[in-house]
Write a protein that holds these residues in place. Sequence first.
Motif, short mmCIF file in Angstrom:
data_model
loop_
_atom_site.label_atom_id
_atom_site.label_comp_id
_atom_site.label_asym_id
_atom_site.label_seq_id
_atom_site.Cartn_x
_atom_site.Cartn_y
_atom_site.Cartn_z
N ASP A 56 10.66 15.40 57.56
CA ASP A 56 9.31 15.94 57.46
C ASP A 56 8.75 15.60 56.10
N VAL A 57 8.39 14.33 55.94
CA VAL A 57 8.03 13.81 54.63
C VAL A 57 6.87 14.56 54.00
N ASP A 58 5.86 14.83 54.80
CA ASP A 58 4.67 15.46 54.23
C ASP A 58 4.98 16.83 53.66
N ALA A 59 5.86 17.56 54.38
CA ALA A 59 6.23 18.89 53.91
C ALA A 59 7.03 18.80 52.61
N HIS A 60 7.84 17.73 52.47
CA HIS A 60 8.73 17.65 51.30
C HIS A 60 8.10 16.94 50.11
N LEU A 61 7.00 16.22 50.37
CA LEU A 61 6.43 15.38 49.32
C LEU A 61 6.03 16.21 48.09
N GLN A 62 5.45 17.37 48.36
CA GLN A 62 4.99 18.24 47.28
C GLN A 62 6.17 18.71 46.42
N GLN A 63 7.22 19.10 47.12
CA GLN A 63 8.45 19.57 46.47
C GLN A 63 9.06 18.45 45.62
N LEU A 64 9.10 17.24 46.19
CA LEU A 64 9.63 16.08 45.46
C LEU A 64 8.78 15.78 44.24
N GLN A 65 7.46 15.83 44.43
CA GLN A 65 6.55 15.53 43.33
C GLN A 65 6.72 16.55 42.22
N ALA A 66 6.92 17.81 42.60
CA ALA A 66 7.11 18.86 41.59
C ALA A 66 8.39 18.60 40.79
N LEU A 67 9.43 18.14 41.46
CA LEU A 67 10.68 17.81 40.76
C LEU A 67 10.48 16.61 39.85
N ALA A 68 9.80 15.58 40.38
CA ALA A 68 9.54 14.39 39.58
C ALA A 68 8.68 14.76 38.37
N ASP A 69 7.73 15.67 38.56
CA ASP A 69 6.86 16.10 37.46
C ASP A 69 7.64 16.83 36.36
N LEU A 70 8.74 17.50 36.78
CA LEU A 70 9.60 18.13 35.77
C LEU A 70 10.25 17.08 34.87
N GLY A 71 10.33 15.85 35.38
CA GLY A 71 10.98 14.78 34.63
C GLY A 71 12.40 14.51 35.11
N VAL A 72 12.80 15.22 36.19
CA VAL A 72 14.11 15.01 36.78
C VAL A 72 14.09 13.71 37.57
N ARG A 73 15.23 12.98 37.60
CA ARG A 73 15.30 11.77 38.40
C ARG A 73 15.74 12.10 39.83
N LEU A 74 15.25 11.33 40.77
CA LEU A 74 15.60 11.55 42.17
C LEU A 74 16.22 10.29 42.76
N ALA A 75 17.32 10.48 43.49
CA ALA A 75 17.98 9.34 44.13
C ALA A 75 18.14 9.61 45.62
N ILE A 76 18.13 8.56 46.41
CA ILE A 76 18.47 8.72 47.83
C ILE A 76 19.91 8.29 48.01
N ASP A 77 20.75 9.27 48.40
CA ASP A 77 22.19 9.06 48.58
C ASP A 77 22.45 8.45 49.96
N ASP A 78 23.58 7.76 50.09
CA ASP A 78 24.00 7.19 51.37
C ASP A 78 22.88 6.37 52.00
N PHE A 79 22.17 5.63 51.17
CA PHE A 79 21.00 4.91 51.67
C PHE A 79 21.43 3.85 52.69
N GLY A 80 20.66 3.77 53.77
CA GLY A 80 20.94 2.79 54.82
C GLY A 80 21.58 3.42 56.04
N THR A 81 22.05 4.66 55.92
CA THR A 81 22.71 5.29 57.05
C THR A 81 21.74 6.14 57.87
N GLY A 82 20.57 6.44 57.31
CA GLY A 82 19.57 7.23 58.04
C GLY A 82 18.50 6.31 58.58
N TYR A 83 17.37 6.88 58.87
CA TYR A 83 16.28 6.07 59.38
C TYR A 83 15.14 6.11 58.38
N SER A 84 15.15 5.20 57.43
CA SER A 84 14.09 5.24 56.44
C SER A 84 12.88 4.49 56.94
#
Length: 281
Positions: A158-186
């Motif tokens: 549910d990208v739209d629901a999570h985007l705000q949360q992600l942006q808030a984390l990124a705005d804190l200056g924290v780095r974000l990584a996608i783990d196990d990339f390639g195993t889901g449906y990006s």
Amino acid sequence: NARLQQGGELRFYQPAMNRDLLARIQLDQAMRLGLAAGHFRLQYQPQVDLHDGRVIGAEALCRWTDPQRGPVSPGQFIGVAEETGFIAELGDWVLHEAVAQAARWHRDGRRMPVSVNVSALQFRDAGFVDGVARALAEAGLPPGLLELELTESLLLDDVDAHLQQLQALADLGVRLAIDDFGTGYSSLRYLKRLPIHRLKIDREFIRNLPEDASDRAITHTIVQLAQALRLEVIAEGVETIDQHRALCELGCESFQGFLVAGALTVPDFEALVDPPQRLIA
Ligand code: C2E
Ligand code: MG
Ligand code: MG
Ligand code: MG
């Protein structure tokens, strides 16, 4: 509690279901006692620059030794903790512990970013961003020294629901990584919109390098995708020098894996990085 089978035959699952449920409830109880008793520890796996062989960061991995069961692996307990909700407490402990360690390294004058695995349940909690901000402030850690590892499925259901949360984390200056990339449906469209910093190529695609042509192609594609989106990229589960060489050829920039080290205690981790040295090249 019977299930009607296709042939109309009744099968009773009760005993087996109870046994499984009971085992999970007992594990949950043991985890709760174990966390309170200090039986959980974090270990740190070095993340290494592929080209100069130096340690560039550490992934915090949870370890639990139960007095009765002995060591229990995250593969055995994280799923149950997610199911029972205990992951909220455990995840909070992991976050504080990892942030405190990163802050100690920072005060010692080491630049050692720490990556922390975050489960879906934790991330979806409305108080998560504030919790991260508070943990950073309490420890006095510059936010850029913390990376949160999220999974594709968590991000993309549910990208739209999570985007705000992600942006808030990124705005804190924290780095974000996608783990196990390639195993889901990006969805590439969404990937472009997410404020993330790094892709972690799943071990599944590394395991059969360099022989497997499909895995080579997939790994190469993920590396190129990262470059196109200006993201960093790290390969996980690198065990052999041949895999290491293949990743160099495919343009990957960093890796973690048993080739250098698995998860280490803090003293062992520090022995590996002090003095800074090329672990492999
Ligand atoms: P992950 O985040 O993808 O972590 C990588 C796993 O691969 C770790 O297993 C690590 O020990 C293992 N590994 C590292 N290098 C190699 C290698 O070269 N070869 C092989 N075969 N394995 C390697 P671990 O520690 O058992 O953790 C398994 C999973 O449990 C993690 O996968 C992560 O999803 C989860 N996990 C671990 N700690 C935590 C935590 O504190 N919080 C949450 N939410 N999940 C955690
Ligand atoms: Mg991880
Ligand atoms: Mg991973
Ligand atoms: Mg994995």
